[in-house]
Design an enzyme around this catalytic site. Sequence first.
Site, PDB file in Angstrom:
ATOM      1  N   ASP A 133       0.506  -1.047  -0.113  1.00  0.00           N
ATOM      2  CA  ASP A 133       0.145  -0.029  -0.410  1.00  0.00           C
ATOM      3  C   ASP A 133       0.859   1.191   0.062  1.00  0.00           C
ATOM      4  O   ASP A 133       2.360   1.517   0.355  1.00  0.00           O
ATOM      5  CB  ASP A 133      -1.126  -0.089   0.552  1.00  0.00           C
ATOM      6  CG  ASP A 133      -1.934   0.813   1.154  1.00  0.00           C
ATOM      7  OD1 ASP A 133      -1.859   2.032   0.077  1.00  0.00           O
ATOM      8  OD2 ASP A 133      -2.583   0.491   1.914  1.00  0.00           O
TER       9      ASP A 133
HETATM   10  C1  BGC Z   1      -5.028   3.233   0.569  1.00  0.00           C
HETATM   11  C2  BGC Z   1      -5.235   2.345  -0.977  1.00  0.00           C
HETATM   12  C3  BGC Z   1      -5.004   3.072  -2.360  1.00  0.00           C
HETATM   13  C4  BGC Z   1      -3.435   3.945  -2.108  1.00  0.00           C
HETATM   14  C5  BGC Z   1      -3.315   4.302  -3.547  1.00  0.00           C
HETATM   15  C6  BGC Z   1      -4.128   3.992  -0.090  1.00  0.00           C
HETATM   16  O1  BGC Z   1      -3.337   5.473   1.286  1.00  0.00           O
HETATM   17  O2  BGC Z   1      -4.867   3.242   1.906  1.00  0.00           O
HETATM   18  O3  BGC Z   1      -6.502   1.704  -0.559  1.00  0.00           O
HETATM   19  O4  BGC Z   1      -5.120   1.955  -2.846  1.00  0.00           O
HETATM   20  O5  BGC Z   1      -3.628   4.408  -0.969  1.00  0.00           O
HETATM   21  O6  BGC Z   1      -4.048   5.799  -3.677  1.00  0.00           O
END
Ligand code: BGC
Length: 788
Positions: A272
């Site tokens: 993530d």
């Molecule tokens: C989130 C993810 C997301 C990623 C990219 C993170 O803050 O937890 O779910 O895919 O950002 O935007």
Amino acid sequence: MKAKKLFPVALAASLVVSCAPQGRTIDQQDVLRKLSLEDKAHFVIGTGMAGMSGDNAVIGATKALVPGAAGTTYPLDSLGIPAIVLADGPAGLRIDAHRKDDKASYFCTHFPIGTLLASTWNQQLVEEVGKAMGAEVKEYGVDVLLAPAVNIHRNPLNGRNFEYYSEDPVVAGKTAAAYIRGIQSNGVGTSIKHFAFNNQETNRMNTDARVSQRAIREIYLKPFEIAVKDAQPWTVMSSYNKINGVYTSESKDLLTTILRDEWGYEGTVMTDWFGGKDGAAQIWAGNDMLQPGKAEQFTSIVDGVKSGRLKEADLDRNVARILSLIEKTPRYQGYKYSNKPDLKAHAAVTRQSATEGMVLLKNEANTLPIATKASDTKVALYGCTSYDFIAGGTGSGNVNHAYVVSLLYGLKAAGYQVNADLQQQYTRYVAQRQAEAKAKLEAAVKKSKKAAMLAMFLPTPRPVEMNFEAAQLDRQARLSDVAVITLGRISGEFVDRKVADFNLSKEEKQLISQVCEAYHKVGKKVIVLLNVGGVIETASWKDMPDAILCAWQAGQEGGNSVADVIGGKASPSGKLTMTWPVNFTDAYSSRNFPIDKTPDLNLTNQGKAGNGEKDVDYTNYEEDIYVGYRYFDSFGKEVSYPFGYGLSYTKFDYADAKVDVKDDVISVTVSVKNVGKTEGKEVVELYVAAPDSRQCDKPAQELKAFAKTKSLKPGEAETLTLAVKTADLASFDADASAWKVAAGQYQLRVGASSRDIKATLSVEVKAWEAKVHDVLRPVEQFDVLKRM
Ligand code: BGC
């Protein structure tokens, strides 16, 4: 560090869908030969690191390929390897709607939230929605959609539950598999997330989820296991948090031993965004790609190889896996995307699919559908949300959509006469509150950069509801045929919901009681509509209105979808994928959840790592496997609405339930007949109760399969088959590191909800066992809830 192979890998491999690329291919060995150590380290950490230190990251920012996408891989231009584009998910594609010096718009369809899709219990429908969503991904030049999100609804207050599917792993896993199949049928990828245990937003980047090996296997990993085996997502996204003391992105046990060795996963794992701490450990663990990349990760990988702490072969393996991913993408295959997906067709898909996930919670004396012709029906609309509908939640799960159809416009478009005085009063009030909220935010943004970030991501607080003079309500009641009150809730990434968000405010409660009193006095009905992303309190007020429809956050066509349901064009056939408790504290997990702890102005919720604050720095999952109905049903607790519950405009009879066993498959068939007056679909749920479940500390019953009828005409019947493999009955025995099925008589309960069992059968099952790896053990022991 080499994992012993105890699991029948051949079996897992046979389930793997072949992903052999057609068209252009990459000679991985050649690429690897040509890359220096530094090139490889760059390649595995995305493009977000240029000039970037660990904490000045801008989430959602990416290079120019597709503005507003979450990230890209690192291009190797001299080798003809392009950067591929990764963008959120999951309620639609999230990219910028407008671009600099470009008059065109790039809106995406806001489809219903994940919870609504799961509430359809209709895998075919979810797959169709996925197909439409994936077409937008492809036509806007994106290669991987960062979705689906399948974390378990451990507690009603998790701020991201709206993106997730259910408190039950089978519902979550099957829904995710259908979604993945739909998206990937376009030749673009998915990223199933957040693997795993991302069950709270509070301090999500550092918190340690302390979970028993049994709950890990049976509850939290199960949806991922089902989806990975059924649908092979191109990528998996590890989560931010730790599991039993180790960041998931640094856990070889999780990312290699379980995911690859046991489940046969062949795709790529990415972090993530900015997740984890130690780049070298992430690479070693099998976290192939670190997104969007931090300078210290680069250093950690390069130094790691130089010092011998990290084997270059591990880095090469990850590079190769990213190359395999790139090879499959439209961008590498030279697909000429149009930037013109069929938004009109997709609006129809979201409008129709949303109706099927709405859950009819109450319908006294057939209040719904409204029996009179729309043009002859005068509707009084209460609640700010009726005029300001919520399409979905906030944060990365948001979609830059062109419009949201409010309930007001949905009903008007359907021909209803909507009370104009109320409309005027509400629209003025809502506009004023919105202007105030905007001004407050602008002032805060001027003060700090953090506030500016918050402004981009956090939900604007909903306006306080208006209350009315009794005389005004009496007049409106006389002038109207029916009242609709909409209650709204919005939540999103970064913060958990507050208890006050679960409960109704005093103004909301007063509105319901005032309106019900005034309308009932003159024999008119009141419908309460819930435009929510998660569970709210219903027990204290549900007796008052005549009907309650949970519309969820139904995407950009929400008002039209609700109008279709209210008017009877569509019959609601959704059922709850989570229990609605009487009080928030009834869920056992509420004893170990950061209740009202999220500091509002702490965007990343980093917490004070290391200060050992309960539920912030660590959370003990004391409820163990007793999540949702597994707790409420096993411990005989009262609920407001049970898991699997949902009414229909028609009625169904269940008959001829039979069980048949062939090899290791138990098949239950049941005939479902529409015995009411309107057309409708029924969801049938199969719960299994293990023999002497109390002694083996098993839940009273567990959902093992479900099916949905086609749309049945009055008098029409359909025979459904619900199949369960013997292995699906297994519990995880942590002492033996094995899945075990105890021999004996199992009860098969065919139900319309977890508390409405229509037929009970039984079957003799032989013992079965499969050993797996002894991994992810809790470091510290803590008490877990037991039934014995
Ligand atoms: C989130 C993810 C997301 C990623 C990219 C993170 O803050 O937890 O779910 O895919 O950002 O935007």
